[in-house]
Design a protein around this motif. Structure first.
Motif, PDB file in Angstrom:
ATOM      1  N   UNK A 347       0.836  -1.207   0.000  1.00 29.45           N
ATOM      2  CA  UNK A 347       0.000   0.000   0.000  1.00 29.45           C
ATOM      3  C   UNK A 347       0.865   1.249   0.000  1.00 29.45           C
ATOM      4  N   UNK A 348       1.864   1.287   0.858  1.00 25.17           N
ATOM      5  CA  UNK A 348       2.734   2.459   0.947  1.00 25.17           C
ATOM      6  C   UNK A 348       3.580   2.614  -0.316  1.00 25.17           C
ATOM      7  N   UNK A 349       4.028   1.501  -0.887  1.00 24.80           N
ATOM      8  CA  UNK A 349       4.848   1.566  -2.096  1.00 24.80           C
ATOM      9  C   UNK A 349       4.065   2.088  -3.291  1.00 24.80           C
ATOM     10  N   UNK A 358       2.491   3.879   8.189  1.00 24.00           N
ATOM     11  CA  UNK A 358       3.946   3.900   8.362  1.00 24.00           C
ATOM     12  C   UNK A 358       4.338   3.461   9.761  1.00 24.00           C
ATOM     13  N   UNK A 359       3.598   3.933  10.762  1.00 21.39           N
ATOM     14  CA  UNK A 359       3.904   3.551  12.137  1.00 21.39           C
ATOM     15  C   UNK A 359       3.695   2.056  12.340  1.00 21.39           C
ATOM     16  N   UNK A 360       2.595   1.512  11.798  1.00 18.26           N
ATOM     17  CA  UNK A 360       2.334   0.078  11.926  1.00 18.26           C
ATOM     18  C   UNK A 360       3.435  -0.728  11.256  1.00 18.26           C
ATOM     19  N   UNK A 361       3.906  -0.257  10.104  1.00 19.12           N
ATOM     20  CA  UNK A 361       4.996  -0.941   9.418  1.00 19.12           C
ATOM     21  C   UNK A 361       6.260  -0.924  10.270  1.00 19.12           C
ATOM     22  N   UNK A 362       6.591   0.254  10.804  1.00 17.15           N
ATOM     23  CA  UNK A 362       7.796   0.356  11.623  1.00 17.15           C
ATOM     24  C   UNK A 362       7.739  -0.511  12.870  1.00 17.15           C
ATOM     25  N   UNK A 395      16.234  -4.434   9.156  1.00 17.12           N
ATOM     26  CA  UNK A 395      15.469  -3.194   8.965  1.00 17.12           C
ATOM     27  C   UNK A 395      15.727  -2.184  10.080  1.00 17.12           C
ATOM     28  N   UNK A 396      16.848  -2.336  10.780  1.00 15.37           N
ATOM     29  CA  UNK A 396      17.122  -1.474  11.932  1.00 15.37           C
ATOM     30  C   UNK A 396      17.120   0.000  11.537  1.00 15.37           C
ATOM     31  N   UNK A 397      17.747   0.303  10.393  1.00 12.44           N
ATOM     32  CA  UNK A 397      17.815   1.703   9.965  1.00 12.44           C
ATOM     33  C   UNK A 397      16.446   2.279   9.661  1.00 12.44           C
ATOM     34  N   UNK A 398      15.600   1.506   8.955  1.00 12.91           N
ATOM     35  CA  UNK A 398      14.264   1.980   8.621  1.00 12.91           C
ATOM     36  C   UNK A 398      13.408   2.130   9.870  1.00 12.91           C
ATOM     37  N   UNK A 399      13.510   1.167  10.778  1.00 16.91           N
ATOM     38  CA  UNK A 399      12.727   1.234  12.022  1.00 16.91           C
ATOM     39  C   UNK A 399      13.121   2.467  12.824  1.00 16.91           C
ATOM     40  N   UNK A 400      14.426   2.724  12.905  1.00 21.27           N
ATOM     41  CA  UNK A 400      14.899   3.898  13.651  1.00 21.27           C
ATOM     42  C   UNK A 400      14.434   5.192  12.993  1.00 21.27           C
ATOM     43  N   UNK A 401      14.474   5.220  11.655  1.00 21.01           N
ATOM     44  CA  UNK A 401      14.035   6.414  10.928  1.00 21.01           C
ATOM     45  C   UNK A 401      12.561   6.703  11.191  1.00 21.01           C
ATOM     46  N   UNK A 523       6.480  13.462   5.036  1.00 18.93           N
ATOM     47  CA  UNK A 523       5.763  12.179   5.056  1.00 18.93           C
ATOM     48  C   UNK A 523       5.966  11.435   3.732  1.00 18.93           C
ATOM     49  N   UNK A 524       5.821  12.149   2.608  1.00 15.07           N
ATOM     50  CA  UNK A 524       6.004  11.514   1.306  1.00 15.07           C
ATOM     51  C   UNK A 524       7.420  10.965   1.148  1.00 15.07           C
ATOM     52  N   UNK A 525       8.393  11.671   1.702  1.00 15.53           N
ATOM     53  CA  UNK A 525       9.779  11.190   1.640  1.00 15.53           C
ATOM     54  C   UNK A 525       9.939   9.897   2.442  1.00 15.53           C
ATOM     55  N   UNK A 526       9.280   9.822   3.591  1.00 14.36           N
ATOM     56  CA  UNK A 526       9.329   8.591   4.391  1.00 14.36           C
ATOM     57  C   UNK A 526       8.647   7.441   3.647  1.00 14.36           C
ATOM     58  N   UNK A 527       7.540   7.763   3.025  1.00 15.92           N
ATOM     59  CA  UNK A 527       6.820   6.735   2.274  1.00 15.92           C
ATOM     60  C   UNK A 527       7.653   6.248   1.099  1.00 15.92           C
ATOM     61  N   UNK A 528       8.366   7.170   0.473  1.00  9.52           N
ATOM     62  CA  UNK A 528       9.241   6.806  -0.634  1.00  9.52           C
ATOM     63  C   UNK A 528      10.398   5.931  -0.145  1.00  9.52           C
ATOM     64  N   UNK A 529      10.843   6.185   1.069  1.00  9.28           N
ATOM     65  CA  UNK A 529      11.939   5.387   1.650  1.00  9.28           C
ATOM     66  C   UNK A 529      11.553   3.916   1.760  1.00  9.28           C
ATOM     67  N   UNK A 530      10.282   3.673   2.030  1.00 10.21           N
ATOM     68  CA  UNK A 530       9.809   2.294   2.174  1.00 10.21           C
ATOM     69  C   UNK A 530       9.981   1.523   0.870  1.00 10.21           C
TER      70      UNK A 530
END
Length: 831
Positions: A347-349, A358-362, A395-401, A523-530
């Motif tokens: 969904x996010x991709x 995003x929070x649920x994913x993290x 996924x440590x980096x993504x979770x921390x972000x 927010x869009x940048x975070x979503x793009x990071x996923x």
């Protein structure tokens, strides 16, 4: 639909141009401010289906739904069989100018994005089928998870069986092949050119950015690739959906899979049951914690495997879990914290979803290290768990972000602010400070103006039309200073502005607007990071799903006393004290009576099971099939011990039903299903038959049942459980070496019967039909009359000697004539 003409407003003209470019079954949700409006026939239909108030504007019927609750209405529309096109406003509305709108997507049953509207335990497939010469192609897309797979089959029957297992929400067929799939029920006939392999292959190669599809192992499957190209074209061009998250094309397994046709799936209550989900095998086994695990279990139940090595690997994992109850419990707690990673990431991709997604994913990815640590300990000596452990990503980096960026309780909306945590962006913090300071300054100004003017009720307020203003009641109008400029007159108050208030308004509103815009960009940048982690997330989600299912198997074995079955490639089957996995769980307070089962190639390949109605024949034969199926998905089984030679197919024909929609009677359905079994079973198949031939006249039915049993014994060699009321069939044991008789034991006492539920060798002595009728509540007068008639029939019946017929099985030594005679169901006319 009204024709376009010069009397239409520019907005309605814009609506009609969009509507005319859509298929007839699509409703157009047209954004007007805070509502999505529908007009003309769409409005009339939607108002009835969605429970909306139908109004009119200049004689044009219209209705609408609020934008903030549109997902629920879309779900209702899709459930009613409609598709919904979304037309969004572009840019900021300007008074006196037509707002530009764009058709952004079409929502269909296969592309619902709201997780609350989806069954988390089932896939949401769109399927396309295509025939190319003698090959029957299939393509499956779950747009919500990113799964994209293809397969080819040698017959339409095999294709139809897989479609029934997949249970698609949408089924596409080429409009040029409308009459090529009589066994299927398409939901949409789609452009034929999109299915042509010559057009489909370049579309797929361009999508996956490859020069050849050989890397996916399907380059030569022209029928399957035609279907795949069509479903991709449908998603992109008719539904206008993002397909970036469809990253690979997988081959659906067709070899080494235990095939279960639609009728057998239904008769065994594998995933659905008449009494509800808990009465199905899936319901009995589903102790999974995650949506991915629930979907994986469903796939396994519908697609058992015949590879003994694969099954033993799963069994080793279950046994390893059972040996470490503390770690098993700890792993279960970790898995409970994992949300639907497949659907969230997909969904996010696609550029959808909000900060809560995003929070649920993290948070879900944050559970992966704990799961990995537990699996690592358990993986010693268990290759299967080692494989699962190795597929879990970092996924440590993504979770921390995500944890550092998102507010503790982000809102549902994505353009109103409140999503990003303080301290994540220095620029955002400055804008928020300016906004907060400005509002504090307003409070100070309000206090200062009250003191300067002597007006205690003076207030500084805000609305979207006039911005910030000073409000003074009419009673205090004489105290208003000269530097106040009148803005608006109300019935009981006057509103004013000052130069100072105007300057501060620009600062505050500018900060608020820029703050919200910057939050949306962050927010869009975070979503793009996923997106950069999508492949790794999907691989990890699949590993977590498998771990979840295997853990559920272990917990079922622990809770219900299941054993590890021995698996081999023989044609034997031995079950000691087997139980029905569903019935023993759902019956309350009544212990289930276990039974043995023995089948081999010599004297117990075809088991004729007799006994009265209600004694448990159907339960017993289905129980054997379910135990075999459980063993061939890797589960432990409800028995004291079991040794199972793996099967290639499971067939189950039970009960009576008709198909009035296709003009088929109960008996025709029975014969069609039986014919399908006889045409497809092999010597490695397991066949379950219950009351074959009962839908027609007695001698016809008995003749058919006898012939079917002979064919299974002589021609197919399948392991067969044959429950019947035709007691004549027990005589097959005298002429067919691999037939054995079994019966369900009952006791008769004072003209009453007691069901013992025990299956024992030998035939039943009689059917006890009249006693069963009494138990069912039949009036006593009818029971008494039935006894009289039965006595008369038994006394008047005569037994004619049947003709003898020689039966020689290929490869067997020649037997004496007395050993090969059997009952013949047709007598000479002179007799």
């Amino acid at each position: 639909m009204a024709a376009q003409d010069s009397s239409l407003s520019p907005m309605m003209d814009q609506y009609l141009r969009m509507k005319q470019g859509l298929p007839e079954d699509v409703w157009l949700f047209f954004r007007l401010g805070d509502f999505y409006e529908m007009f003309f026939e769409d409005a009339v239909e939607a108002s009835a289906v969605l429970g909306l108030t139908l109004t009119k504007r200049h004689t044009v019927p219209m209705c609408g739904v609020p934008f903030h609750s549109v997902e629920g209405y879309i779900g209702q529309a899709v459930k009613a069989g409609k598709r919904v096109a979304i037309a969004e406003q572009k840019g900021t509305p300007v008074p006196g100018k037509l707002v530009e709108r764009e058709l952004v997507q079409v929502v269909s049953a296969g592309t619902l994005a709201d997780l609350a509207l989806l069954n988390e335990a089932e896939h949401n497939y769109i399927v396309a089928v295509f025939r190319e010469k003698s090959a029957w192609g299939l393509a499956c897309v779950d747009h919500t998870t990113g799964e994209f797979s293809v397969a080819e089959f040698g017959s339409q029957e095999a294709l139809a069986e897989e479609v029934s297992r997949v249970a698609p929400r949408e089924l596409l067929v080429s409009d040029e092949q409308r009459d090529s799939f009589p066994l299927l029920r398409p939901t949409l006939f789609y452009d034929g050119y999109a299915f042509l392999p010559g057009a489909a292959v370049p579309v797929l190669e361009a999508h996956f950015q490859v020069h050849s599809l050989e890397g996916f192992g399907c380059a030569g499957l022209r029928a399957a690739l035609g279907a795949a190209g069509a479903v991709l074209h449908y998603l992109k061009h008719q539904l206008r959906r993002s397909t970036e998250h469809l990253r690979k094309l997988a081959l659906r397994p067709t070899e080494g899979v235990v095939l279960i046709d639609a009728a057998s799936q239904r008769n065994l209550d594998l995933v659905d049951a008449r009494g509800g989900a808990k009465f199905s095998l899936l319901g009995a086994l589903d102790g999974t914690s995650s949506p991915m695990g629930a979907r994986k279990l469903r796939d396994w139940v519908l697609h058992p495997v015949a590879d003994v090595d694969v099954l033993r690997g799963r069994q080793d994992a279950v046994e390893r879990f059972l040996g470490e109850p503390f770690l098993m419990s700890k792993l279960r707690d970790s898995l409970k914290g994992v949300r639907d990673l497949e659907r969230l990431s997909s969904k996010l991709a696609q550029g959808a979803g909000n900060a809560r997604d995003l929070m649920a994913l993290g948070c879900s990815l944050g559970q992966v290290p704990a799961v990995e640590a537990d699996l690592y300990v358990l993986a010693e000596g268990c290759p299967k768990l080692g494989d699962l452990c190795g597929r879990l990503g970092d996924f440590a980096g993504l979770v921390e972000l995500l944890a550092g960026a998102l507010a503790d309780e982000p809102p549902v909306t994505i353009k109103e602010g409140g999503m990003i945590r303080d301290g994540y962006s220095a620029e955002l913090d400055e804008l928020r400070l300016a906004s907060r300071d400005g509002k504090a300054w307003l409070a100070e100004m309000e206090a200062r103006e009250r003191a300067a003017t002597g007006i205690d009720s003076l207030k500084i307020r805000f609305n979207n039309v006039f911005g910030y203003y000073i409000e003074v009641t009419r009673a205090n109008y004489a105290k208003v200073p000269e530097h106040y400029h009148r803005k608006q007159t109300l019935a009981n108050a006057e509103r004013f502005v000052t130069e100072e208030l105007k300057r501060m308004e620009g600062t505050i509103l500018g900060a608020d607007e820029r703050s919200r815009q910057l939050e949306y960009e962050l927010f869009c940048a975070l979503r793009e990071e996923v997106k950069g982690f999508l492949d790794a997330i999907q691989v990890s989600a699949d590993a977590l799903a498998e771990a979840d299912v295997l853990l559920a198997f272990a917990e079922s074995a622990q809770r219900h006393g299941y054993c590890r079955p021995e698996l081999d490639c023989s044609r034997n089957l031995s079950i000691v004290n087997g139980r029905h996995p569903v019935i023993e769980q759902v019956q309350q307070g009544v212990p289930f009576v276990p039974n043995d089962s023995l089948m081999d190639e010599e004297g117990n390949r075809v088991l004729i099971l007799t006994g009265p109605n209600m004694a448990g024949k159907s339960t017993y034969i289905r129980q054997v099939a379910l135990i075999v199926l459980m063993a061939q998905i890797g589960s432990f089984v409800p028995a004291e011990s079991a040794r199972i030679g793996v099967v290639d197919r499971i067939f189950c024909r039970v009960g009576a039903s008709d198909d009035l929609a296709r003009g088929q009677s109960t008996f025709m359905v029975e014969m069609s299903e039986t014919a399908m079994i006889l045409n497809n079973a092999t010597e490695r198949s397991l066949v379950i038959l219950d009351e074959i031939g009962r839908g027609t006249a007695t001698f016809d039915g008995l003749s058919i049942a006898w012939a079917v049993a002979e064919h299974l014994h002589d021609e197919l060699g399948s392991r067969t459980l044959f429950a019947t009321h035709y007691h004549e069939l027990v005589d097959l044991v005298h002429t067919h070496p691999a037939v054995s008789n079994w019966h369900v034991e009952v006791r008769e006492w004072k003209d009453e019967i007691v069901f013992l539920r025990k299956v024992l060798p030998g035939p039943a002595d009689k059917s006890y039909g009249i006693q069963v009728a009494r138990l069912a509540g039949m009036p006593e007068s009818i029971v008494s009359r039935a006894k009289e008639i039965l006595t008369h029939l038994e006394m008047s019946s005569t037994r004619r000697e049947p003709k003898a017929r020689k039966r020689q099985k290929p490869g067997m030594p020649v037997a004496r004539e007395a050993e090969v005679t059997q009952l013949e169901l047709l007598w000479d006319e002179e007799e």
